[in-house]
Design a protein around this motif. Structure first.
Motif, PDB file in Angstrom:
ATOM      1  N   ARG A 160      35.975  37.188  31.423  1.00  0.00           N
ATOM      2  CA  ARG A 160      35.067  37.643  30.380  1.00  0.00           C
ATOM      3  C   ARG A 160      34.531  39.014  30.764  1.00  0.00           C
ATOM      4  O   ARG A 160      34.301  39.274  31.948  1.00  0.00           O
ATOM      5  N   VAL A 161      34.400  39.864  29.776  1.00  0.00           N
ATOM      6  CA  VAL A 161      33.781  41.162  30.020  1.00  0.00           C
ATOM      7  C   VAL A 161      32.460  41.191  29.266  1.00  0.00           C
ATOM      8  O   VAL A 161      32.392  40.774  28.115  1.00  0.00           O
ATOM      9  N   VAL A 162      31.404  41.643  29.973  1.00  0.00           N
ATOM     10  CA  VAL A 162      30.094  41.742  29.345  1.00  0.00           C
ATOM     11  C   VAL A 162      29.778  43.224  29.221  1.00  0.00           C
ATOM     12  O   VAL A 162      29.829  43.958  30.201  1.00  0.00           O
ATOM     13  N   PHE A 163      29.470  43.667  28.016  1.00  0.00           N
ATOM     14  CA  PHE A 163      29.140  45.078  27.813  1.00  0.00           C
ATOM     15  C   PHE A 163      27.638  45.215  27.638  1.00  0.00           C
ATOM     16  O   PHE A 163      27.033  44.579  26.778  1.00  0.00           O
ATOM     17  N   MET A 164      27.048  46.047  28.492  1.00  0.00           N
ATOM     18  CA  MET A 164      25.597  46.261  28.409  1.00  0.00           C
ATOM     19  C   MET A 164      25.293  47.686  28.003  1.00  0.00           C
ATOM     20  O   MET A 164      26.010  48.616  28.366  1.00  0.00           O
ATOM     21  N   ASP A 165      24.223  47.844  27.265  1.00  0.00           N
ATOM     22  CA  ASP A 165      23.750  49.181  26.928  1.00  0.00           C
ATOM     23  C   ASP A 165      22.236  49.119  26.756  1.00  0.00           C
ATOM     24  O   ASP A 165      21.727  48.193  26.132  1.00  0.00           O
ATOM     25  N   ARG A 166      21.550  50.072  27.328  1.00  0.00           N
ATOM     26  CA  ARG A 166      20.099  50.164  27.252  1.00  0.00           C
ATOM     27  C   ARG A 166      19.401  48.832  27.569  1.00  0.00           C
ATOM     28  O   ARG A 166      18.514  48.384  26.859  1.00  0.00           O
ATOM     29  N   GLY A 167      19.880  48.178  28.630  1.00  0.00           N
ATOM     30  CA  GLY A 167      19.174  47.002  29.114  1.00  0.00           C
ATOM     31  C   GLY A 167      19.476  45.706  28.399  1.00  0.00           C
ATOM     32  O   GLY A 167      18.884  44.681  28.698  1.00  0.00           O
ATOM     33  N   GLU A 168      20.383  45.746  27.422  1.00  0.00           N
ATOM     34  CA  GLU A 168      20.688  44.476  26.773  1.00  0.00           C
ATOM     35  C   GLU A 168      22.192  44.233  26.724  1.00  0.00           C
ATOM     36  O   GLU A 168      22.975  45.173  26.784  1.00  0.00           O
ATOM     37  N   ILE A 169      22.548  42.952  26.612  1.00  0.00           N
ATOM     38  CA  ILE A 169      23.960  42.617  26.471  1.00  0.00           C
ATOM     39  C   ILE A 169      24.319  42.832  25.001  1.00  0.00           C
ATOM     40  O   ILE A 169      23.760  42.190  24.106  1.00  0.00           O
ATOM     41  N   VAL A 170      25.249  43.768  24.769  1.00  0.00           N
ATOM     42  CA  VAL A 170      25.582  44.122  23.397  1.00  0.00           C
ATOM     43  C   VAL A 170      26.733  43.261  22.887  1.00  0.00           C
ATOM     44  O   VAL A 170      26.716  42.765  21.773  1.00  0.00           O
ATOM     45  N   GLU A 171      27.743  43.100  23.741  1.00  0.00           N
ATOM     46  CA  GLU A 171      28.934  42.353  23.317  1.00  0.00           C
ATOM     47  C   GLU A 171      29.534  41.686  24.513  1.00  0.00           C
ATOM     48  O   GLU A 171      29.434  42.203  25.631  1.00  0.00           O
ATOM     49  N   GLN A 172      30.212  40.559  24.340  1.00  0.00           N
ATOM     50  CA  GLN A 172      30.978  39.993  25.440  1.00  0.00           C
ATOM     51  C   GLN A 172      32.167  39.223  24.904  1.00  0.00           C
ATOM     52  O   GLN A 172      32.180  38.790  23.758  1.00  0.00           O
ATOM     53  N   GLY A 173      33.190  39.080  25.743  1.00  0.00           N
ATOM     54  CA  GLY A 173      34.376  38.364  25.293  1.00  0.00           C
ATOM     55  C   GLY A 173      35.518  38.529  26.271  1.00  0.00           C
ATOM     56  O   GLY A 173      35.367  39.178  27.309  1.00  0.00           O
ATOM     57  N   VAL A 174      36.679  37.939  25.934  1.00  0.00           N
ATOM     58  CA  VAL A 174      37.857  38.089  26.789  1.00  0.00           C
ATOM     59  C   VAL A 174      38.274  39.554  26.752  1.00  0.00           C
ATOM     60  O   VAL A 174      38.195  40.179  25.703  1.00  0.00           O
ATOM     61  N   PRO A 175      38.748  40.074  27.897  1.00  0.00           N
ATOM     62  CA  PRO A 175      38.991  41.515  27.982  1.00  0.00           C
ATOM     63  C   PRO A 175      39.891  42.081  26.874  1.00  0.00           C
ATOM     64  O   PRO A 175      39.486  43.031  26.211  1.00  0.00           O
ATOM     65  N   GLU A 176      41.065  41.482  26.648  1.00  0.00           N
ATOM     66  CA  GLU A 176      41.993  42.060  25.666  1.00  0.00           C
ATOM     67  C   GLU A 176      41.323  42.211  24.309  1.00  0.00           C
ATOM     68  O   GLU A 176      41.373  43.249  23.667  1.00  0.00           O
ATOM     69  N   GLU A 177      40.652  41.123  23.910  1.00  0.00           N
ATOM     70  CA  GLU A 177      40.065  41.091  22.585  1.00  0.00           C
ATOM     71  C   GLU A 177      38.927  42.117  22.468  1.00  0.00           C
ATOM     72  O   GLU A 177      38.845  42.873  21.502  1.00  0.00           O
ATOM     73  N   LEU A 178      38.105  42.154  23.528  1.00  0.00           N
ATOM     74  CA  LEU A 178      36.955  43.044  23.505  1.00  0.00           C
ATOM     75  C   LEU A 178      37.401  44.504  23.467  1.00  0.00           C
ATOM     76  O   LEU A 178      36.866  45.315  22.717  1.00  0.00           O
ATOM     77  N   PHE A 179      38.412  44.817  24.286  1.00  0.00           N
ATOM     78  CA  PHE A 179      38.865  46.208  24.344  1.00  0.00           C
ATOM     79  C   PHE A 179      39.624  46.594  23.076  1.00  0.00           C
ATOM     80  O   PHE A 179      39.557  47.721  22.604  1.00  0.00           O
TER      81      PHE A 179
END
Lengths: 380, 259
Positions: B221-240
């Motif tokens: 799973r990849v978790v994308f954070m921006d400005r202190g919050e989790i914005v999006e997360q998911g399996v790498p292929e799908e997220l990218f």
């Protein structure tokens, strides 16, 4: 390709060669630093002339024209006329020949002088053994306790057939060594605790340590000694009397502790935060982290200022003369009060200077060796 | 949410290793973690990415309490993080950490770096600790450096030692805080290879990194954070492939341009 020069021709590998002989070696050094123009040549020659002149006159004063012994009357009064005749031309080392035992051991009973003499040797032996890294084990602490106890027995006596000598009669080199050794042996651990306390998260401990350091640092050692010797007894209940030497000793420990604490704190401050974090992340407790990671590195960083402070305090012990304790310097001053020997201060002070220098220089040399050895890990 | 289901299925067991619930943290007036909720299962490999200053390092540093959070709950290996030192030490024993700047102990040899915590924290006999350390140094492929000091090693070697040092505590969870960011390009691969190898052993890992290749190979799973919050997360292929938010789109385009 990086080994192609800009023009596209392959670079020829350069064979390393020696620097030209005119650029290195003592002759080249002298030419570059001492005689590189007429002005610096003139200064160099003038300085050489001055140095030689001072050296020649010192040697002739200290050795060639010096008097080493003077006749002493059966009553014990020295005849120093010969010395006075050559005043300014030759040294009168006879004052040392005559008075060395008083300078070294003060007013300690004359026929018992072998006791403080052994004490001095024990101290020096203790320093030498403690300086060797292969003896750095837990047992060394026991050796210290045993030797210091033995020193106490020898100085005081009163048991094992030794006659009792009250502390007021101790003097000279043993006093200096006692004050310096106990002073630094107690001040150093105290300093580490205070330095750690100053960085503590607990506000009470931190405030206490800051208060201690700032109070002690803000007062001259002389006034602290004076308070310990004159004012402190006033606050004690009637009949309770703490030994004067002990009071001076405590004052020196507290004073040295405050200074050393700031030196240690500098080392703690200099360590990168990552070292603390790595130790925390591994789950090390506070004392494991401090003892295994932080202090070993912090203390290595501050060996030069630490030894600087040590040397300073070794010499500062001579300030106890103002409260009438007979350390080495005071014994030396007292030795030349006698009318026959008045006016021979230079010889006595040179001798005292040499004794202090030997101890301080040994500390200094030892510390530079220690520094090189401890910082081995920083070399690549 | 299909992404979440895929995540759940790819992880062996559903036991949470780490739970963050409503975590908030401030540096002075700066709100660096904003209501962060995250659950990491045992054996799961999570990559945290995001622009610098997004709070991702702070997030994983809260997990072993190198930073304190001010609100919310963090539960690690079933124990809640609090001011109680004993439970904190117990948690830190189970959580290994690898830092951006290695943080090896420069006054100790490589072997001593690795045996220190097992001996003093786990109370392991010296011989046993040394055997264990050599085993892990072998696994990160630098057993021959055991007698040297950290300053004598290259950055990549130091980082591999740091990984071995953390593994010697036999942690259940490993945290990586930008482990390759301080390395020269030619050394990044040797450290990433070591981490891939570690991931194959089934270790629970949370890794803050910009290495998207690593995320693709290893992360569940990849978790994308921006400005202190989790914005999006998911399996790498799908997220990218299908970023849903503009912030992730901008971030991806920036790091792809950089590579």
């Amino acid at each position: 390709m990086s080994d192609l020069a800009a023009g596209g021709t392959p670079a020829v590998p350069t064979v390393p060669r020696r620097a030209p002989i005119t650029m290195i070696g003592p002759v080249a050094w002298a030419r570059a630093n001492l005689f590189n123009n007429w002005w610096s040549s003139a200064i160099t020659l003038a300085m050489i002339y001055l140095l030689v002149k001072v050296a020649v006159s010192f040697v002739s004063w200290a050795f060639i024209n010096a008097i080493w012994v003077v006749p002493v009357s059966p009553a014990g009064v020295a005849n120093t006329e010969a010395c006075r005749a050559i005043a300014g031309v030759g040294a009168c080392w006879a004052v040392i020949t005559e008075k060395h035992r008083f300078i070294l051991f003060g007013t300690y009973p004359y026929e018992q002088h072998w006791r403080p003499a052994i004490v001095c040797l024990l101290f020096i032996g203790l320093y030498v053994v403690s300086a060797m890294r292969r003896f750095w084990r837990w047992e060394l602490a026991l050796v210290w306790i045993a030797v210091l106890t033995l020193i106490g027995v020898l100085m005081w006596g009163g048991i094992l057939g030794l006659s009792y000598v009250p502390q007021e009669r101790w003097g000279g080199l043993p006093i200096t060594l006692i004050l310096a050794t106990f002073g630094l042996a107690f001040a150093f651990p105290l300093a580490i605790l205070v330095a750690l306390g100053r960085r503590s998260k607990l506000p009470a401990i931190k405030a206490l340590c800051v208060l201690y350091v700032e109070l002690i640092r803000g007062v001259p050692l002389i006034s602290l000694l004076f308070m310990a010797s004159v004012m402190f007894p006033l606050f004690l209940p009637e009949g309770l009397n703490i030994d004067k030497l002990l009071r001076a000793q405590v004052a020196i420990i507290l004073f040295a502790g405050a200074y050393l604490a700031e030196v240690v704190r500098a080392g703690l401050q200099a360590l990168p935060r990552g070292q603390y974090e790595a130790a925390d992340a591994l789950g090390l407790s506070y004392w494991h982290k401090t003892g295994l990671i932080i202090l070993p590195q912090a203390l290595r960083l501050v060996i030069p200022p630490l030894v600087n402070t040590f040397i300073g305090f070794f010499k500062d012990t001579s300030l106890v003369l103002i409260i009438g304790i007979f350390d080495l310097l005071t014994a030396g001053k007292t030795a030349i009060i006698e009318p026959a020997w008045q006016g021979f201060g230079v010889e006595v002070y040179i001798t005292l200077g040499v004794i202090y220098f030997v101890f301080c220089f040994a500390m200094s040399k030892y510390s530079s060796g220690l520094e090189a050895e401890f910082n081995r890990h920083r070399r690549r | 949410m299909s992404a979440a289901e895929t995540v759940a299925s790819s992880v062996r067991k559903g036991v949470p290793a780490i739970t963050l619930a409503g975590v908030n943290k401030w540096f002075g007036a700066l709100h660096v973690l904003r209501d962060v909720n995250l659950e990491v299962a045992m054996g799961e490999r999570v990559v945290v990415c995001g622009p610098s200053g997004s709070g991702k390092s702070t997030l994983i540093r809260c997990i072993n309490r190198l930073e304190e959070h001010q609100e919310g709950q963090i539960i690690v290996d079933g124990k809640e993080l609090s001011n109680d030192i004993r439970s904190l030490d117990a948690i830190r024993r189970e959580v290994g950490m690898v830092f951006q700047s290695f943080n090896l102990f420069p006054h100790l040899t490589i072997l001593e770096n690795c045996t220190l915590a097992p001996i003093w924290v786990r109370k392991m006999p010296k011989k046993e600790a040394e055997a264990l350390a050599m085993e892990y140094l072998e696994r990160v492929r630098i057993p021959e450096q055991a007698g040297k000091y950290p300053g004598q090693l290259s950055g990549g070697q130091q980082q591999r030692v740091a990984i071995a040092r953390a593994l010697c505590m036999k942690p259940k969870i490993m945290l990586f805080d930008e482990p390759t960011s301080a390395l020269d390009p030619e050394m990044i691969k040797e450290v990433l290879d070591t981490m891939v190898m570690l991931a194959e052993t089934g270790m629970t890992m949370i890794c803050v990194t910009h290495e998207m290749g690593f995320a693709r190979t290893v992360a569940d799973r990849v978790v994308f954070m921006d400005r202190g919050e989790i914005v999006e997360q998911g399996v790498p292929e799908e997220l990218f492939a299908n970023p849903r938010t503009d912030r992730l789109k901008t971030f991806l385009s920036q790091i792809l341009r950089g590579h």
